[in-house]
Design a protein around this motif. Structure first.
Motif, PDB file in Angstrom:
ATOM      1  N   SER B 102     -24.922 -43.638  -9.287  1.00 42.14           N
ATOM      2  CA  SER B 102     -25.667 -42.351  -9.245  1.00 42.14           C
ATOM      3  C   SER B 102     -26.515 -42.238  -7.997  1.00 42.14           C
ATOM      4  CB  SER B 102     -26.509 -42.352 -10.483  1.00 42.14           C
ATOM      5  OG  SER B 102     -27.437 -43.401 -10.410  1.00 42.14           O
ATOM      6  N   GLY B 103     -26.768 -43.479  -7.558  1.00 40.65           N
ATOM      7  CA  GLY B 103     -27.528 -43.437  -6.270  1.00 40.65           C
ATOM      8  C   GLY B 103     -27.693 -44.558  -5.310  1.00 40.65           C
ATOM      9  N   LYS B 242     -32.374 -41.065  -4.140  1.00 38.34           N
ATOM     10  CA  LYS B 242     -31.175 -40.439  -4.763  1.00 38.34           C
ATOM     11  C   LYS B 242     -30.331 -39.537  -3.926  1.00 38.34           C
ATOM     12  CE  LYS B 242     -32.219 -39.800  -9.593  1.00 38.34           C
ATOM     13  NZ  LYS B 242     -31.774 -39.307 -10.791  1.00 38.34           N
ATOM     14  N   HIS B 681     -33.512 -33.016 -13.610  1.00 36.52           N
ATOM     15  CA  HIS B 681     -32.823 -32.706 -12.286  1.00 36.52           C
ATOM     16  C   HIS B 681     -33.373 -31.546 -11.425  1.00 36.52           C
ATOM     17  CE1 HIS B 681     -28.960 -35.047 -13.715  1.00 36.52           C
ATOM     18  NE2 HIS B 681     -29.536 -35.522 -12.692  1.00 36.52           N
TER      19      HIS B 681
END
Lengths: 748, 763
Positions: B102-103, B242, B681
Motif C-alpha cells: 500500500s505504500g 504514501k 483518503h
C-alpha cells in the motif's frame, strides 16, 4: 518580470496563440507569393506552375499506389483470419437481423454488414474460428470495403501533411511511410474494425486541418463544409470504437484554443464570437451526437430478432426482440405464491439466478448443490415461490390466490431439483467475506436457513410485487445477509458461471438487487408486456452500460503473454493473423521496422528540436526569417500531430483491459505524419545552413530521395509478412525470412 | 564581505558581456566561475541567527498540540487501521523483513521510530480492532508522531496563507479551521499515516512558497537554498509515506516548471545565470527527492534484515540475502550447477502463489471431465510448499550417472540437459498432447513408457535469461533460466491454473508454444542445490531427504534489492475486497459516509471518523466559487477588462493553483483507482481545500464587497459562521475523542445523515 504562476502562464499562452495563426497566414502567402526570392534556397521543385500540377499528379500517384498495394492479393488467404471471426460474424448478424452483443459501438460492424449485403454475401457463413475456409461464400465485398477505406488513409495523410507544412516532400514522405508500412497494409486487408476506425480518425483530422486553413474566411461555404465534415467524422470514429474518443479530444482541444484566440481578438464583437461558438457547438457537438444516436437507432431497428446477445440485457429490453420469450408475451402482473419465476440480477451481464445438479467441491464451503448466475436462458433458472411454513401446493385449485407482498418471508424452491435456496455461515467460494449460497433440502423440505425476506426497494410494506418492474432484494432471515452476485467467474467446477453469495454488507448495490422476469402462474390473468417496453433513451443508456462493463471485463490473466503499450512503438512483437506452422499460409501483423524505428527516432528528435526552438524564442533569440517559418511549421503543425500521437497512445497505459498490438495503429498514423514534417524541416534547415546553394539543393534532393527509396526497399524486403508466406519459419536458417528476424521476439 | 564584480542586485546578474568572438570562450568561463561563486554565495557570509518570533505561530502551535495530544493514550485499545500499521511496527521492532504494497516504507518507519523511542519490543499480536493493549506497548509514544504532525499542520496553514500574500486575519482563519476539523483530529490522534502525509504535503507547498518569495530578493542565499532543498525533501517524504503524495509532488513540480519558464523568458538575466537557476532547481526538485526516496529503502532494508512471513513473495536471491529463512538453507550451496546436481526449481513469476516444480507418483487421468484424453503419464505440477518431491537431478543426456563428476562439469547456457525427478527417477517430458487446463499448450509429464509408440521427448535446452555472455554457467539462485524443449520448441511454463482434485489442487505446468514471447512465468531459478553423490536410488532418496548444506554466502547488491522490492510493491495485488465502511469518492465531498473506528467494550463511547460538516460544506462551496470567479475573470481579462489589479490577480491565480490544484490532484485520481477506498483518503485533499476557503472569503471581502457597510456585514456573517463551525466541532467532539459515552438518544440526535453509521448499543 517576476516569476509568478498562472497569470503569466495564461498571458503568455494567449499572446503566442494570438500571434500564431496570423504569422501562419503571413507565412503561407509569403511562400507562394515570393518564389523568386526563395528559390535560391528552395530546392528542386522549381516553378509554381509545375508545383501546382505536380501536386495533383502526385496525389493521384500516391492514391493509386496505395490502392494497388492494399488490393494486391486481397483474396489471400481464402480463410478466416484472426478477428474476422468476430467482425465477419457480426456483419452476418446484421444481414440476418439477429441481436448480438459486442463491446464496441455498432457503426463499424453495420458498415461491414452493409458492404457484405451489397456485394451479395447472404450471411450464411458461420465464421466459427480462424482458419475456416470461405469456399463459395462471397467474402471479397467485405474485405474490399475495408481495404478501400484502408487505402484512403494514405491520400488523407498526404493532404493533411501538405496542409500543415505546405511542403510536397514532407507529404510525399508521409505517404511513402504509410504505403510501405507492412502493418498498415495488413490491417487494411481483412474484415476488421481498424481500417474503418482509422479512416474516420484520419478523415476527422484532415477536415479539422482544412477547416483551420479556412479560418480567414469564416462562415464561407468551404468553412461550413469542413467544419460539419469534421463533426460527421467524429461521430463515425466514436461509432466504430470508443478509441474514437481520443480524436474527439484532439479536435476539442483544437477548437477550444481556436475559440480562445477568437475571443481575445478585440476587433470581433461578442456577437461574432457568439456566432463562432454556436457554429462549433452545432457542428461539433450536436451534429455528431445526433449521428451517433442515429447509428444506434438503426442498430436497434435492424436487429429485431432474438439472438446470442439477449441475456446481456435487461428483461424489459428483451421484450423488444422477436423470438425472445418475452416478445409479445403476456404474463401475470403480480407475484403470487406458487408462481414459477426466473430471477434476474439488475446489474448488467450478471444473468439469472441458477442452480444445477452439481455440488460445491470438497473444501469449498458445505458440500451442497451449487447456486450460480447464468447468462443464458435455461430450465435450471426456474424457481418456485413458496410460503416459508407450509409445503402445501399453492397451485391446488382449492386454495385462493395469495399474492406475495413486500416484507413476506418466503422460500425459493429450485424447480428442476426441488432444492431450496439456502445460505449459512460458510464462506463463499471466491468472495471470502460473504456467505455461501447453496441449494439444500429434499423435495422442498429443508431448514430455517431456507427462509428469505423479500423486499422491494423504496416501497412500503404490504405492497404487491410486480413482474419486471419491482426491484427486489432477498434478505436471509437467519444471518441477515442479502442475496447477491459478486460477478466473479467460478472455476471449472462451477462451469465458469458467476458466483452467487449472501453479502453481509447491506448497502444497496445493483449486485444485490433482482427483478422477476418470467412468471408462470395458471391461476392468474395475464397482462401484455407491451407497456413495459423501454423508450429509446433508456435502451441507449442501457446498451452503453453493458458495453462499458463488457470492456472492463476483458481483463488479462496473470500468467498469459500480453502485449504491453511500451512494446508497440518499438515494434517489439507482432500478431499472428493466420497460420502457425511452416506448411501454413502465414500472415503476420508487424510494422515495417524501418518505418517504425524511423518514427520513434523522429519523435525523440522532434522533442529535442522543438524544445530547443521554444527555449530560444523564450530567451528572445531572433531567428532568421527562413528558420522562423520552418519553426512555425514545426511547432504548430508538428505540435498538433504530436498531440494526436500522444492522445492515441498514452491513455492505453491507464487501461486495465486486455491490450493488443493493433491498438497502436491510430497513433502510428500520427507519428508517421510527424516524421514527414520533421525530416523535411531538418533537411531544409540543414540545406539552409550550407553556404553553397547548389550543394544545399543537392543535399535536400538526395536526402528526400534517400528516405523515400529506403522505405520502399524495406517494404520490398518485408512484404511477405503482409502478403503471406509459406515455407520454413524464420528461426530456421533456410527460410528466406531468416535474415529479417531482426528481433528475437518476432515470430514469423 | 562581497566578491568583487558581483553586484548585489538581482537584475545586474553576472553582467560581463564579452564583445569579441575570440574572447567568447574565456568570457563564458569567467561567467561560469562567477556564477559558481554566486551559487555558493551563502558560504561568504557568517551564519547569523536572528530570532523573530511570531506569537501567532506560537499560540497556534500550542492549541494545535493541545487539540491533538490531549489524552493521547486513550483509548488503550487497537483502533481501526492501527491493527494494520501496528503489525509493521512490530516487524521493525523485531527487525523482520516485510512488504506492504500500500505504500513505501517511510511512513511505517516513522511510526516505528515512535515505538523505538518508547522502548516497544514489538511483542503484541495485532489481530483484532478493539483488543486492549498490553502494558509493553507504549501507546502514547506510538501515537505521538502522527499527532505532532497533525498539530503542526495548524501553524503551517497560517504560514502558507501568509506566504500566499493573504492578510494575517485570513491566515489565522485558515489555521483555526484546521484546528477544529474533527476528521483531521481523529485521524491525527492514532497510529495512522494521513496526518503525516498532510504534514509533508503542506511542508512542500510552504517551503516552495518561501523559496519562490525569496527568489525576488536574494537568489542563491542560504535561506533560498534551504527552502529549495526542503521542498525537494518534503516532496519525497510525502511520496515516501504514501504513493498518493506523488500528486502533490507533481503539482509542485508543475508550478516550479512554470516559474522556471518565466525565468527563461527573463531577458535581464544572462544565459549562464539562467542555466545556474535551472540546474539548482533540477538538483533540488528532481535529484534530491529521488535520492531521498532511495535512502528510505536503504534504511528499510538495513533495518528489516531478518526473514519473515513475507519472504515468499520475493525472489530466491532476495530471500537468500535475508538473515534466517532461505538463507539458512541455501547458505553454502555450490554456486555452479553441474551435471548430476540435485536442484529445486522455483518459478520466478510466482503468481498466483510462489511454487516449485514438482512431480509425484500419480498420473494424469486417462480422460478429463471435459472428455479430452491425456497421455496418462506421471503428473508434473508446481507445488507451493517445500517437499522432497520438488527435487530434480540435472542429467547429461550423454551419460548414465546421476552423480557429479570430480571436478564437476558445469552446465552452460545453450546446453541440452535432461531433468530427472529425484524420488521417481522419471524424466521431465513434454509432447503434443493438450495440457489439462490450458488446451492451447502442451502437457508436461514425467515420462512413463507404456510401449504405445509415444516416444520419450525429454531433452531440454537451457537458456539463461540474465546472462552476460553466451557461455555463462548456470548459477544457483542468481541465474534465471528458461527450459526450451528440443523437439517441439515449447517452453516450460507455469500456467497459473489450479488442477482439480486429481492433481491435488496443485498448479498446472505446461509447455508453452509461443516460446518467443517472454513472460516471467516461463522463467525458473534454482533455489536449493547440492552435488549428488549417491549412485543407488535408495541412497539417493535418503540424500534427498537430508538438508542441504555447504558454506559460501552471497549477497545481492542494494540496487538489485531496491529495484526488486519496489517492483514487487507496485505489482502486489491487494484483494479488492469490499469493506463495511468503504465508500466511493463521490460520497466524500458531501460527507455521505463515515467510519466507525472504535467502540468502548462496555459503554457507547466510540471514535467515529466524521468531518465538521460546516467546514466541509463551505470548503466545497468555496472551491466552486473560486472556479466560477476564476473563469469569469479569465474571460473578462481576455477581452481586456481587468477587474483585479495585476498583482492581486497573480496572487489569486497562485493561491488557486496551489490550493484548488492541491485539492484536485489529491482527489480526482481516486476516481481512476480500483482499490478499496475510505473516507480518510479524502483528508489530504480536504486540507488543501481548507486553505482555499479563507482565500476566497478574503477575496470576497476585499474585491466584491464594494462599500464599508457590506464589508462589516460580511465580517459579522463570518463570525457567525465560524461560531457555527465551532458549535459543530463541539457537538461531534465526543465521537472525535471517544472520551464520553453518549446516551442512545444523544447518538441518534447526532446522526444528521442517514448514511452515518453511528453505533448505538441495544439496551
Amino acid at each position: 518580470m517576476p516569476p509568478v504562476v498562472g497569470g503569466g502562464l495564461a498571458g503568455s499562452e494567449l499572446r503566442s496563440r494570438r500571434c500564431g495563426p496570423q504569422t501562419a497566414t503571413v507565412v503561407g502567402p509569403d511562400k507562394t507569393a515570393d518564389p523568386a526570392a526563395r528559390s535560391l534556397k528552395r530546392p528542386a521543385w522549381g516553378s509554381r506552375h509545375f508545383e501546382a500540377a505536380g501536386r495533383w499528379a502526385l496525389l493521384a500517384l500516391v492514391t493509386l499506389l496505395s490502392f494497388a498495394t492494399r488490393f494486391h492479393r486481397l483474396d489471400q488467404p481464402p480463410h478466416v483470419c484472426w478477428d474476422e471471426t468476430h467482425f465477419g460474424k457480426m456483419g452476418s448478424y446484421y444481414i440476418n437481423r439477429t441481436f448480438f452483443f459486442d463491446v464496441h459501438p455498432p457503426l463499424g460492424k453495420m458498415l461491414i454488414g452493409l458492404a457484405g449485403y451489397l456485394s451479395g454475401y447472404d450471411g450464411t457463413f458461420l465464421f466459427q474460428k480462424p482458419g475456416d475456409k470461405y469456399e463459395h461464400h462471397n467474402y471479397m465485398g467485405m474485405r474490399g470495403f475495408c481495404a478501400f477505406l484502408g487505402s484512403l488513409l494514405v491520400p488523407f495523410a498526404y493532404l493533411t501533411v501538405w496542409e500543415l507544412s505546405k511542403s510536397l516532400p514532407a507529404a510525399l514522405l508521409t505517404a511513402a511511410l504509410l504505403t510501405f508500412d507492412t502493418g498498415c497494409l495488413t490491417l487494411s486487408q481483412y474484415i476488421l474494425l481498424d481500417p474503418i476506425l482509422m479512416f474516420f480518425i484520419m478523415a476527422a483530422m484532415l477536415s479539422t486541418v482544412k477547416y483551420n486553413s479556412c479560418a480567414n474566411r469564416p462562415f464561407s461555404a468551404p468553412w461550413w463544409f469542413w467544419l460539419s465534415l469534421t463533426g460527421i467524422n467524429l461521430a463515425g470514429a466514436l461509432g466504430v470504437k470508443f478509441v474514437g474518443l481520443f480524436i474527439i479530444l484532439q479536435v476539442g482541444w483544437n477548437t477550444i484554443s481556436d475559440l480562445w484566440h477568437l475571443f481575445g481578438d478585440l476587433s470581433l464583437s461578442m456577437v461574432t464570437v457568439g456566432k463562432h461558438l454556436a457554429a462549433r457547438v452545432l457542428c461539433l457537438i450536436v451534429l455528431p451526437l445526433t449521428l451517433y444516436t442515429a447509428t444506434y437507432a438503426v442498430h436497434f431497428t435492424v436487429l429485431n430478432k432474438s439472438g446470442p446477445g439477449d441475456g446481456f440485457f435487461s428483461s424489459a429490453f428483451q421484450s423488444r426482440l422477436s423470438g425472445n420469450n418475452l416478445h409479445n408475451a403476456s404474463i401475470p402482473e403480480h407475484l403470487a405464491y406458487g408462481s414459477v419465476i426466473t430471477v434476474k440480477n439488475l446489474r448488467m451481464a450478471i444473468g439469472y439466478l441458477h442452480s444445477h445438479r452439481h455440488l460445491y467441491p470438497e473444501g469449498i464451503g458445505a458440500r451442497q448443490q451449487q447456486v450460480t448466475t447464468y447468462l443464458h436462458k435455461d430450465y435450471n433458472n426456474l424457481w418456485i415461490i413458496k410460503k416459508h411454513n407450509t409445503n402445501a401446493d399453492p397451485l391446488d385449485p382449492s386454495f385462493p390466490v395469495e399474492f406475495v407482498r413486500h416484507g413476506d418471508i418466503i422460500r425459493l424452491e429450485h424447480k428442476e431439483t426441488s432444492r431450496n435456496l439456502h445460505s449459512h455461515y460458510h464462506e463463499a467460494p471466491l468472495t471470502r467475506k460473504h456467505y455461501q449460497v447453496t441449494g439444500y433440502g429434499i423435495n422442498g423440505t429443508g431448514d430455517s436457513n431456507d427462509f428469505w425476506r423479500i423486499e422491494v426497494v423504496n416501497r412500503k410494506f404490504g405492497n404487491r410485487i410486480k413482474v419486471l418492474r419491482s426491484r427486489i432484494r432477498l434478505i436471509h432471515l437467519v444471518t441477515g445477509c442479502v442475496l447477491g452476485s459478486s460477478g466473479k467467474v467460478l472455476p471449472k467446477w462451477g462451469w465458469e458461471q458467476l458466483e452467487v453469495t449472501c453479502t453481509p454488507y447491506l448497502k444497496e448495490t445493483l449486485n444485490s438487487i433482482w427483478n422477476v422476469e418470467d412468471h408462470i402462474n395458471p391461476k392468474l390473468p395475464n397482462i401484455s408486456l407491451e407497456v413495459l417496453q423501454p423508450s429509446f433513451p433508456e435502451v441507449l443508456l442501457e446498451s452503453h452500460m453493458v458495453m462499458i462493463r463488457g470492456n472492463s471485463g476483458l481483463k488479462p490473466k496473470d500468467n498469459e503473454f500480453t502485449s504491453k503499450p511500451w512494446h508497440w512503438p518499438i515494434n517489439y512483437q507482432g500478431l499472428r493473423f493466420s497460420g502457425i506452422n511452416d506448411t501454413d499460409f502465414r500472415v503476420y501483423l508487424l510494422g515495417n521496422p524501418v518505418v517504425w524505428w524511423l518514427n520513434l527516432l523522429s519523435i525523440a528528435l522532434y522533442l529535442l528540436l522543438g524544445s530547443a526552438i521554444a527555449i530560444a524564442v523564450q530567451r528572445g533569440a531572433r531567428l532568421p526569417a527562413e528558420v522562423e517559418g520552418l519553426s512555425q511549421v514545426l511547432l504548430r503543425g508538428g505540435g498538433q500531430l504530436l498531440l494526436g500521437w500522444a492522445l492515441h497512445y498514452f491513455p492505453f497505459f491507464l487501461m486495465g483491459r486486455i491490450l493488443y498490438f493493433h491498438h497502436y495503429f491510430p497513433a502510428m498514423l500520427f507519428s508517421s505524419m510527424l516524421t514527414g514534417i520533421l525530416w523535411d524541416t531538418l533537411l531544409r534547415l540543414w540545406a539552409w545552413s550550407l553556404a553553397s546553394s547548389s550543394l544545399a539543393r543537392g543535399l535536400y534532393v538526395v536526402g528526400n530521395l534517400g528516405l523515400l527509396l529506403g522505405t520502399a526497399y524495406s517494404f520490398y524486403l518485408f512484404h511477405p509478412l503482409a502478403y503471406g508466406m509459406v515455407g520454413p519459419l524464420a528461426q530456421d536458417p533456410q527460410s528466406p525470412m531468416a535474415g529479417l528476424r531482426w528481433l528475437e521476439s518476432w515470430d514469423f | 564581505m562581497r566578491v568583487r564584480g558581483l553586484p548585489a542586485s538581482r537584475g545586474g546578474g553576472v553582467g560581463v558581456v564579452p564583445d569579441a568572438g575570440r574572447d567568447r570562450g574565456q568570457g563564458v568561463l569567467q561567467e561560469l566561475l562567477l556564477l559558481f561563486y554566486k551559487m555558493l554565495g551563502f558560504l561568504k557570509h557568517p551564519v547569523v541567527v536572528t530570532a523573530n518570533i511570531n506569537l501567532n505561530v506560537v499560540a497556534l502551535t500550542a492549541v494545535g498540540l493541545l487539540s491533538r495530544l490531549w489524552q493521547l493514550s486513550y483509548p488503550g485499545a487497537v483502533v481501526f487501521d492501527e491493527v494494520y500499521y501496528g503489525q509493521y511496527i512490530s516487524f521493525y521492532m523485531k527487525r523482520i523483513f516485510f512488504l506492504d504494497g500500500s505504500g513505501p516504507p517511510f511512513g511505517h518507519m516513522l511510526l516505528a521510530l515512535g515505538g523505538y523511542l518508547g522502548g516497544f519490543d514489538g511483542n503484541f499480536l495485532w489481530n483484532r480492532i478493539g483488543a486492549e493493549y498490553s502494558s509493553n506497548v507504549p501507546v502514547r509514544s506510538l501515537r505521538l508522531l502522527p499527532a505532532a504532525a497533525g498539530a503542526l499542520s495548524v501553524p503551517m496553514a497560517y504560514q502558507i496563507l501568509l506566504e500566499l500574500g493573504s492578510s494575517h486575519c485570513a491566515a489565522m482563519g485558515a489555521a483555526l479551521l484546521m484546528l477544529i476539523e474533527n476528521a483531521l483530529i481523529t485521524q491525527s490522534r492514532l497510529m495512522l499515516l494521513e496526518s503525516v502525509l498532510i504534514f509533508f504535503n503542506l511542508l512542500a507547498v510552504l517551503s516552495y512558497l518561501k523559496f519562490s518569495n525569496s527568489q525576488k530578493q536574494r537568489p542563491f542565499s542560504p535561506s533560498w537554498w534551504f527552502w529549495l532543498m526542503l521542498t525537494g525533501v518534503a516532496c519525497s517524504c510525502a511520496v515516501g509515506v504514501k504513493y498518493v503524495g506523488v500528486f502533490t509532488y507533481l503539482l509542485v513540480l508543475a508550478v516550479a516548471g512554470v516559474h522556471a519558464w518565466h525565468l527563461i523568458g527573463d531577458r535581464t538575466l544572462s544565459n549562464v545565470c539562467v542555466l545556474g537557476h535551472l540546474l539548482a532547481r533540477a538538483a533540488a526538485l528532481l535529484v534530491t527527492p529521488a535520492a531521498t526516496y532511495v535512502l528510505f529503502f536503504y534504511v528499510h532494508l538495513s533495518l528489516a534484515y531478518r526473514s519473515g512471513p513475507h519472504d515468499q513473495i520475493m525472489s530466491s536471491a532476495f530471500q537468500a540475502s535475508l538473515e534466517g529463512g532461505l538463507a539458512r538453507i541455501t547458505q553454502g550451496q555450490p554456486l555452479e550447477v553441474a551435471y548430476g546436481s540435485q536442484v529445486t526449481l522455483k518459478n520466478v513469476f510466482g503468481k498466483p502463489v510462489p511454487c516449485w516444480l514438482h512431480s509425484h507418483q500419480s498420473t494424469y487421468p486417462v480422460v478429463y471431465e471435459s472428455g479430452r484424453g491425456s497421455s496418462h503419464q506421471q503428473q508434473v505440477t508446481c507445488y507451493p510448499f517445500k517437499d522432497v518431491n520438488n527435487w530434480w537431478i540435472v542429467k547429461d543426456p550423454g551419460r548414465h550417472q546421476l552423480v557429479v563428476n570430480n571436478p564437476p562439469k558445469p552446465v552452460r547456457h545453450g546446453d541440452v540437459v535432461q531433468l530427472v525427478h529425484g524420488m521417481t527417477t522419471r524424466f521431465l517430458n513434454t509432447h503434443d498432447v493438450a495440457a489439462p487446463l490450458s488446451p492451447h499448450s502442451q502437457e508436461v509429464s514425467c515420462y512413463v513408457d507404456y510401449n504405445i509408440s509415444m516416444p520419450a521427448q525429454n531433452l531440454w535446452r537451457l537458456e539463461i535469461v540474465n546472462r552476460d555472455s553466451d557461455t555463462e554457467v548456470w548459477k544457483t539462485i542468481l541465474s534465471e533460466v528458461r527450459l526450451v524443449h528440443v523437439n517441439t520448441s515449447t517452453v516450460l511454463k507455469l500456467s497459473g491454473a489450479h488442477l482439480p482434485d486429481w492433481g491435488f489442487r496443485q498448479l498446472e505446468v505446461v509447455g508453452e508454444k509461443m516460446a518467443r514471447a517472454y513472460h516471467e512465468s516461463t522463467v525458473w531459478n534454482v533455489e536449493e542445490h547440492r552435488y549428488g553423490k549417491s549412485q543407488e536410488q535408495k541412497e539417493r532418496e535418503v540424500e534427498l531427504h537430508s538438508p542441504a548444506q555447504m558454506d559460501v554466502s552471497r549477497n545481492l547488491s542494494f540496487v538489485a534489492r531496491f529495484l526488486e522490492l519496489q517492483w514487487r510493491m507496485l505489482t502486489a495485488k491487494s484483494d479488492g475486497s469490499e469493506h463495511k465502511y468503504s465508500s466511493s469518492p463521490l460520497d466524500w465531498v458531501t460527507l455521505d459516509t463515515s467510519i466507525a473506528y472504535w467502540l468502548h467494550p462496555r459503554t457507547s463511547a466510540q471514535i467515529h471518523l466524521l468531518g465538521n460538516v460546516v467546514i466541509w460544506a463551505s470548503a466545497g462551496l468555496a472551491t466552486v466559487l473560486y472556479v466560477l470567479l476564476f473563469v469569469w475573470y479569465l474571460l473578462r481579462r481576455r477581452r481586456k477588462i481587468c477587474d483585479l489589479p495585476e498583482d492581486s490577480w497573480l496572487r489569486w491565480v497562485l493561491a488557486g493553483a496551489l490550493c484548488a490544484g492541491g485539492w484536485a490532484v489529491n482527489y480526482l485520481p481516486f476516481f481512476l483507482m480500483e482499490k478499496t477506498l475510505f473516507l480518510y483518503h479524502y483528508l489530504p485533499a480536504l486540507a488543501f481545500q481548507i486553505l482555499l476557503l479563507p482565500v476566497v472569503l478574503e477575496h470576497i471581502s476585499d474585491h466584491l464587497c464594494r462599500t464599508q457597510l457590506l464589508r462589516s456585514l460580511f465580517s459579522a456573517l463570518l463570525v457567525a459562521w465560524y461560531s457555527c463551525a465551532c458549535h459543530v466541532f463541539n457537538a461531534l467532539r465526543p465521537l472525535t475523542y471517544g472520551d464520553r459515552s453518549l446516551s442512545p438518544s444523544e447518538l441518534k440526535a447526532l446522526r444528521w445523515k442517514d448514511s452515518w453509521d453511528i453505533l448505538i448499543r441495544k439496551q
